[in-house]
Design an enzyme around this catalytic site. Structure first.
Site, PDB file in Angstrom:
ATOM      1  N   SER A  54       0.752  -1.251  -0.126  1.00 27.62           N
ATOM      2  CA  SER A  54      -0.219  -0.068  -0.125  1.00 27.62           C
ATOM      3  C   SER A  54       0.846   1.282   0.072  1.00 27.62           C
ATOM      4  O   SER A  54       1.681   1.488  -1.108  1.00 27.62           O
ATOM      5  CB  SER A  54      -1.127  -0.139   1.256  1.00 27.62           C
ATOM      6  OG  SER A  54      -1.915   0.844   0.869  1.00 27.62           O
ATOM      7  N   ASP A  60      -8.402  -5.237  -4.859  1.00 27.15           N
ATOM      8  CA  ASP A  60      -7.661  -4.302  -3.895  1.00 27.15           C
ATOM      9  C   ASP A  60      -8.464  -3.116  -3.602  1.00 27.15           C
ATOM     10  O   ASP A  60      -8.321  -2.390  -2.767  1.00 27.15           O
ATOM     11  CB  ASP A  60      -6.481  -3.718  -4.744  1.00 27.15           C
ATOM     12  CG  ASP A  60      -5.305  -4.160  -3.963  1.00 27.15           C
ATOM     13  OD1 ASP A  60      -5.399  -4.060  -2.760  1.00 27.15           O
ATOM     14  OD2 ASP A  60      -4.228  -4.246  -4.582  1.00 27.15           O
ATOM     15  N   HIS A  92      -7.812  -5.401  -0.261  1.00 25.32           N
ATOM     16  CA  HIS A  92      -6.445  -4.660   0.032  1.00 25.32           C
ATOM     17  C   HIS A  92      -5.905  -5.282   1.379  1.00 25.32           C
ATOM     18  O   HIS A  92      -6.721  -5.388   2.390  1.00 25.32           O
ATOM     19  CB  HIS A  92      -7.099  -3.243   0.267  1.00 25.32           C
ATOM     20  CG  HIS A  92      -5.993  -2.407   0.453  1.00 25.32           C
ATOM     21  ND1 HIS A  92      -4.791  -2.219  -0.599  1.00 25.32           N
ATOM     22  CD2 HIS A  92      -5.354  -1.615   1.287  1.00 25.32           C
ATOM     23  CE1 HIS A  92      -3.992  -1.308  -0.366  1.00 25.32           C
ATOM     24  NE2 HIS A  92      -4.159  -0.813   0.692  1.00 25.32           N
TER      25      HIS A  92
END
Ligand SMILES: *[C@@H]1O[C@H](CO)[C@@H](O)[C@H](O)[C@H]1NC(C)=O
Ligand SMILES: *[C@@H]1O[C@H](CO)[C@@H](O)[C@H](O)[C@H]1NC(C)=O
Length: 559
Positions: free
Chosen positions: A212, A337, A456
């Site tokens: 991320s 995601d 995610h």
């Protein structure tokens, strides 16, 4: 039976007695001592927690070297995370300004290790939050490097860096240029390069990895000319410098918002006033990412992020890929995601008993294609609904919204970074993956719809070997998957090729530069067929070529 037990006890004690350990290690700041954790006969890991790699940073200044210490530093406790807003209570802060510390895991066999590959981890958290040890997960820290170090026979280092206002506030000019968190990461890389040999590491085989905002950080570190010669390889999981949320193009506006909140003027006195404001007040004034809506998606409100400062980043990220020519790069995306974020923008999406109106999908797409006005929206909507037929099911509608979020927030910018890396590479290799293990909380009786794939951050638990550390929370297929990821990641750190190294992999992962831009599809059921080509090419084209070729529309033009 009894004799077997005695024999076992003897073997175990022999193993412990002869466990290899570094003992006290000399670093540039002084000596440090960690803790040796026996893992079996002739296997152990030395863990060092909370080694300073820089001094306590001054507000809005680059990190400076630590002045060192006398005696032996007991490196047995994680340092506090960098000062940040509490995720759960935005009226409180956590952590400390004194936070530039790192942790090191060194595996040993019968003998003390030397010349091991080194992997440095940068956490995610939207450049707003996070800590080098990560959240505590069943009495175990998510970012403990122990499983990766032990299984892959590599050194793992995890690093604290400034976040939020203290890490990324920028006035947009040289008076307060920003990127302090990136400078912290760079200082940590340089410290590892100078000191890791004493821990049994090879300073010439350093891989940085992150997820991320940590994946974007990895990307920024490879693009910056300041890391020349310090890095060999890099892994970006679900984030690159080209992600729309990773770079703030109008930092002055965000700085003025902070100034107003802390009672500073927004004219030419602003910077001096901000610099003399205390750190907790500044952290509290970080712009909070609001609950999104289809018209104002949350990721568009991430405002304390890296900037083009003319120094750490001399130019727009897309123009800096020549700096990565000799760096091996492995990057990828989770197949859903964008789920976590789209769920917040369209709340009906996650509700099993509520329908999502098509209009909400259109509004979300309109927000993401805003610059291209009605023409852009129509082209994009046609593309995303091309498989809808005349009566799309709720599943189809909801999945389309997740695809839009995934493409815009992660997938397309990640593909772009991979293409640019491959195009500019000389000796550096390029590898692309899709992670597609279904969410563990999807299915009947669970919170998510049964079609939800890899959301995610779902990859983190597998990369860090949690199915081994906390086996009761997982099944055998999860241990298989975790083993695959640790094999690919640590082989890559060792040789620059995810297929070659100490660990066996389930399928040969072809280089991205081969025919058809191949990628590997990573999940617990993967086999020889798990190779794809040209990931979502149709949508990559939409966002990278069709939409940009349309004239840009600005609200002011309409008047
Ligand atoms: C570092 O990695 C390279 C491969 O890129 C390898 O050839 C070399 O042997 C490694 N260095 C050491 C000292 O093992
Ligand atoms: C590979 O996995 C897929 C999906 O699980 C399966 O359909 C296919 O039969 C497998 N192929 C081989 C060669 O095992």
């Amino acid at each position: 039976m009894e004799s077997l037990r005695i024999l076992l006890a003897v073997v175990l004690s022999l193993g412990t007695a002869s466990a290899a350990s570094l003992g006290v290690v000399q670093t540039e700041g002084g000596s440090v001592q960690g803790r040796n954790i026996p893992l079996g006969v002739f296997r152990s890991v030395d863990v060092f927690k909370g080694i300073p790699f820089a001094a306590k940073p001054a507000t809005f200044e680059k990190p400076k070297p630590h002045s060192g210490w006398d005696g032996i530093l007991k490196a047995t406790k994680f340092a506090k995370r960098c000062l940040q807003l509490s995720m759960f209570q935005t009226s409180q802060t956590l952590g400390s300004e004194d936070c530039l510390y790192l942790n090191i895991w060194v595996p040993h066999g019968q003998h003390v290790s030397s010349n091991l590959p080194v992997m440095i981890w940068f956490y995610g958290g939207g450049f707003m939050a996070g800590g080098s040890m990560g959240p505590n997960f069943l009495n175990n820290y998510l970012y403990s490097g122990q499983e990766i170090a032990d299984r892959g026979d590599v050194i793992v280092v995890s690093v604290g860096y400034r976040v939020g206002t203290l890490g990324f506030l920028s006035s947009g000019d040289s008076s307060l240029p920003g990127n302090y968190g990136l400078w912290d990461q760079h200082a940590a890389i340089a410290w590892v390069h100078r000191n890791i040999r004493s821990f049994g590491g090879d300073p010439d085989n350093i891989t940085i990895f992150g997820e991320s905002a940590g994946g974007a950080s990895v990307s920024f570190q490879t693009l910056s000319p300041h890391n020349k010669g310090l890095l060999k390889r890099a892994i970006s999981q679900s984030g690159v410098a080209l992600c729309p949320w990773a770079l703030n193009r109008n930092p002055r506006k965000a700085a003025e918002e902070v100034a107003v909140k802390v009672g500073c003027p927004t004219d030419d006195r602003m910077v001096d006033c901000l610099k003399s404001t205390d750190a907790v007040t500044l952290s509290m004034a970080a712009p909070v990412v609001q609950q999104g809506s289809p018209d104002n998606p949350g990721v568009k409100n991430l405002l304390m992020t890296p900037v083009v400062d003319g120094d750490f980043l001399p130019d727009q990220p897309a123009n800096l890929f020549h700096n990565t020519a000799d760096i091996d790069y492995l990057a990828g995306v989770n197949n859903m995601d964008g789920h976590l974020f789209t769920l917040k923008d369209i709340p009906s999406l996650g509700n099993k008993n509520e329908e999502t109106p098509v209009e909400d999908v259109r509004r979300l797409l309109a927000a993401y294609t805003e610059e291209k006005g009605q023409a852009g929206l129509e082209i994009a909507f046609t593309e995303y609904t091309s498989n809808w037929g005349s009566k799309p099911s709720q599943e189809t509608i909801k999945r389309t919204a997740v695809d839009i979020g995934t493409d815009y927030i992660f997938l397309v910018p990640i593909q772009t970074a991979i293409y640019l890396h491959a195009a500019k590479a000389t000796s550096g290799r390029t590898y692309s993956y899709l992670f597609s293990e279904p969410s563990l909380i999807a299915g009947p009786g669970k919170p998510y719809h049964d079609w939800v794939g890899a959301d995610h951050a779902d990859d983190l638990q597998f990369v860090f070997g949690k199915p081994f550390t906390t086996p009761k929370a997982y099944g055998d297929r999860h241990r298989d998957l975790s083993g695959y990821m640790i094999a690919y990641w640590t082989n890559f750190a060792r040789t620059g090729d995810p297929n070659k190294g100490n660990l066996k992999v389930p399928v040969a992962w072809p280089e991205f530069t081969g025919m058809g831009h191949p990628f590997v599809d990573i999940n617990s059921k993967m086999n020889e067929s798990s190779i794809g080509q040209e990931m979502r090419l149709r949508f990559v084209r939409l966002w990278l070529s069709t939409l940009p070729s349309l004239p840009s529309y600005h609200a002011t033009d309409a008047q």
